[in-house]
Design a protein around this motif. Structure first.
Motif, short mmCIF file in Angstrom:
data_model
loop_
_atom_site.label_atom_id
_atom_site.label_comp_id
_atom_site.label_asym_id
_atom_site.label_seq_id
_atom_site.Cartn_x
_atom_site.Cartn_y
_atom_site.Cartn_z
N VAL A 73 68.45 24.82 -4.67
CA VAL A 73 69.18 26.07 -4.59
C VAL A 73 68.50 27.07 -5.31
O VAL A 73 68.18 27.09 -6.45
N GLN A 74 68.18 28.11 -4.40
CA GLN A 74 67.07 29.24 -4.78
C GLN A 74 67.37 29.96 -5.78
O GLN A 74 66.72 30.50 -6.85
N ARG A 75 68.77 30.37 -5.95
CA ARG A 75 69.42 31.27 -6.93
C ARG A 75 69.79 30.55 -8.44
O ARG A 75 69.99 31.40 -9.20
N ASN A 76 69.45 29.44 -8.32
CA ASN A 76 69.68 28.67 -9.52
C ASN A 76 68.35 28.03 -10.14
O ASN A 76 67.91 27.05 -9.59
N ARG A 77 67.77 28.57 -11.11
CA ARG A 77 66.49 28.05 -11.84
C ARG A 77 66.70 26.73 -12.62
O ARG A 77 65.86 26.15 -13.09
N LEU A 78 67.88 26.43 -13.06
CA LEU A 78 68.05 25.24 -13.99
C LEU A 78 67.57 23.98 -13.24
O LEU A 78 67.89 23.89 -12.03
N PRO A 79 66.79 23.17 -13.85
CA PRO A 79 66.41 22.11 -13.22
C PRO A 79 67.57 21.17 -12.88
O PRO A 79 68.59 20.92 -13.40
N ALA A 80 67.22 20.42 -11.56
CA ALA A 80 68.55 19.55 -11.06
C ALA A 80 68.97 18.29 -11.98
O ALA A 80 70.12 18.01 -12.28
N HIS A 81 68.02 18.05 -12.67
CA HIS A 81 68.11 16.84 -13.74
C HIS A 81 68.99 17.35 -14.90
O HIS A 81 69.69 16.38 -15.29
N ALA A 82 68.92 18.47 -15.15
CA ALA A 82 69.67 18.88 -16.12
C ALA A 82 71.36 18.95 -16.03
O ALA A 82 72.05 18.70 -16.93
N TYR A 83 71.64 19.04 -14.67
CA TYR A 83 73.19 19.04 -14.15
C TYR A 83 73.42 17.47 -14.38
O TYR A 83 74.60 17.31 -14.93
N PHE A 84 72.57 16.72 -13.88
CA PHE A 84 72.86 15.17 -14.19
C PHE A 84 73.02 14.92 -15.53
O PHE A 84 74.04 13.89 -15.70
N VAL A 85 72.34 15.23 -16.33
CA VAL A 85 72.27 14.99 -17.92
C VAL A 85 73.90 15.39 -18.18
O VAL A 85 74.41 14.78 -19.00
N GLY A 86 74.18 16.83 -18.05
CA GLY A 86 75.59 17.42 -18.37
C GLY A 86 76.54 16.48 -17.92
O GLY A 86 77.67 16.11 -18.45
N SER A 87 76.38 16.00 -16.47
CA SER A 87 77.45 15.03 -15.96
C SER A 87 77.54 13.72 -16.88
O SER A 87 78.55 13.46 -16.98
N ALA A 88 76.34 13.14 -17.31
CA ALA A 88 76.39 11.68 -17.77
C ALA A 88 76.90 12.00 -19.12
O ALA A 88 77.76 10.85 -19.53
N VAL A 89 76.77 13.16 -19.90
CA VAL A 89 77.04 13.14 -21.08
C VAL A 89 78.84 13.35 -21.30
O VAL A 89 79.33 12.68 -21.87
N PHE A 90 79.20 14.46 -20.12
CA PHE A 90 80.59 14.67 -20.34
C PHE A 90 81.55 13.66 -19.78
O PHE A 90 82.38 13.57 -20.14
N HIS A 91 80.80 12.64 -18.91
CA HIS A 91 81.75 11.75 -18.34
C HIS A 91 82.17 10.78 -19.46
O HIS A 91 83.46 10.20 -19.15
N TYR A 92 81.46 10.67 -20.54
CA TYR A 92 81.99 9.44 -21.37
C TYR A 92 82.08 10.35 -22.86
O TYR A 92 82.63 9.69 -23.75
N LEU A 93 81.72 11.64 -23.07
CA LEU A 93 82.04 12.23 -24.09
C LEU A 93 83.62 12.53 -24.19
O LEU A 93 84.21 12.43 -25.52
N GLY A 94 84.18 12.91 -23.07
CA GLY A 94 85.56 13.27 -23.02
C GLY A 94 86.26 11.98 -23.28
O GLY A 94 87.13 12.21 -24.31
N PRO A 95 86.27 10.75 -22.76
CA PRO A 95 86.68 9.59 -23.40
C PRO A 95 86.62 9.36 -24.84
O PRO A 95 87.62 8.84 -25.57
N ALA A 96 85.24 9.43 -25.41
CA ALA A 96 85.23 9.51 -26.73
C ALA A 96 86.00 10.29 -27.70
O ALA A 96 86.70 9.61 -28.45
N PHE A 97 86.23 11.35 -27.15
CA PHE A 97 87.09 12.23 -27.93
C PHE A 97 88.54 11.98 -27.81
O PHE A 97 89.31 11.96 -28.54
N ALA A 98 88.96 11.42 -26.31
CA ALA A 98 90.08 10.64 -26.24
C ALA A 98 90.46 9.44 -27.18
O ALA A 98 91.72 9.42 -27.84
N VAL A 99 89.48 8.78 -27.77
CA VAL A 99 89.69 7.74 -28.66
C VAL A 99 90.22 8.25 -29.87
O VAL A 99 91.05 7.84 -30.86
#
Length: 306
Positions: free
Chosen positions: A21-47
């Motif tokens: 995506v030309q207009r987005n300079r953030l590395p693609a892997h950074a989005y994956f890291v965000g996804s991976a963290v929040f997918h389980y950070l939310g349930p951890a907060f739920a506990v």
């Protein structure tokens, strides 16, 4: 929902645009890291929220909060009006599975560590991929995943049989969730985000008889209500947006490989947020499952390799 979205998107047959995506300079892997963290950070907060609101109440708050956010964003009722009867039943079925799956997931993480639940959740995904492409590589992947889950079950079945049974139920429902989500994703009448938005609304209605009364105390507790809404956003909304951005910029095979890190991510979040220290055997089980997810290939990937 649990970590369903990254796997759902990784295993659909839709072609993913790998161009940056030309207009987005953030590395693609950074989005994956965000996804991976929040997918389980939310349930951890739920506990942590379980101390103020019953487990099934938290599950309903998560679904309802995410459903409201997606509804305001996508306005999916406009799509619903133009769907035929078969597609409506498909989306409704997907939402019903989502409701029961989330309830089973939360009942599981209330009893056994988050990393264990995440690892068990991935076994049907690897098996589905192996059934789609019967290759020696996928056979080895299933072997690793089964061995990992066997180690985890050997540790947990005696101490927390109900927790492991809920985790197994969540895993089976997760496989069904992927199958139905795959069909929705291939339906030209509804896009992925709109389909999810519709399914979330259906899930909130289906889960209401299960969790609404348990969620009632949160309506007079501003802190608990805000936390429940936060769980819905961190568990479902933020990860899904990150998934979309990551999938738009990462090759399909790269994304599928990165997904294998999710059981380890869940384990690390369990350690940091919930102080759930795994035993050596449990850690070995998580590593085996992650190895199976990394090793497996979809039917399309296997055909290209051949």
């Amino acid at each position: 929902m649990p970590s369903g979205l990254p796997m759902l998107m990784a295993f659909t047959d839709r072609t993913v645009d790998d161009r940056p995506v030309q207009r987005n300079r953030l590395p693609a892997h950074a989005y994956f890291v965000g996804s991976a963290v929040f997918h389980y950070l939310g349930p951890a907060f739920a506990v942590l929220l379980f101390a103020r609101v019953d487990v099934l109440g938290v599950a309903w708050l998560r679904i309802a909060a995410a459903g409201i956010v997606f509804a305001l964003w996508r306005r999916p009722w406009r799509v619903w009006r133009r769907l035929d009867g078969g597609t409506r039943r498909l989306v409704a079925g997907w939402g019903a599975v989502l409701a029961v799956m989330n309830s089973a997931f939360y009942l599981a993480i209330d009893r056994i560590p988050l990393g264990t639940v995440a690892a068990v959740e991935f076994l049907p995904v690897v098996v589905l991929a192996a059934l789609g492409a019967r290759t020696p590589r996928n056979g080895a992947a299933v072997g690793l995943a089964v061995a990992g889950v066997w180690l985890l079950s050997d540790v947990r079945l005696v101490a927390e049989p109900w927790g492991f049974l809920f985790a197994a139920a969540n895993a089976v429902l997760f496989a069904l969730y992927i199958v139905l989500g795959h069909r929705v994703a291939r339906n030209e009448a509804v896009t992925g985000i709109d389909g999810l938005a519709l399914a979330m609304l259906v899930a909130a209605v289906v889960a209401a008889p299960i969790g609404f009364l348990d969620a009632a105390p949160a309506f007079v507790d501003p802190v608990a209500l805000a936390a429940g809404i936060g769980v819905g956003i961190t568990s479902s909304v933020i990860p899904y947006v990150c998934d979309q951005l990551a999938m738009a910029r990462l090759p399909r095979a790269t994304y599928a490989l990165l997904v294998s890190l999710l059981p380890a991510t869940a384990t690390m979040i369990g350690i940091i947020v919930l102080a759930q220290l795994p035993t050596a055997v449990e850690m070995a089980g998580v590593v085996l499952v992650a190895g199976g997810v990394a090793l497996h290939r979809e039917r399309r990937e296997a055909a290209v390799a051949a």
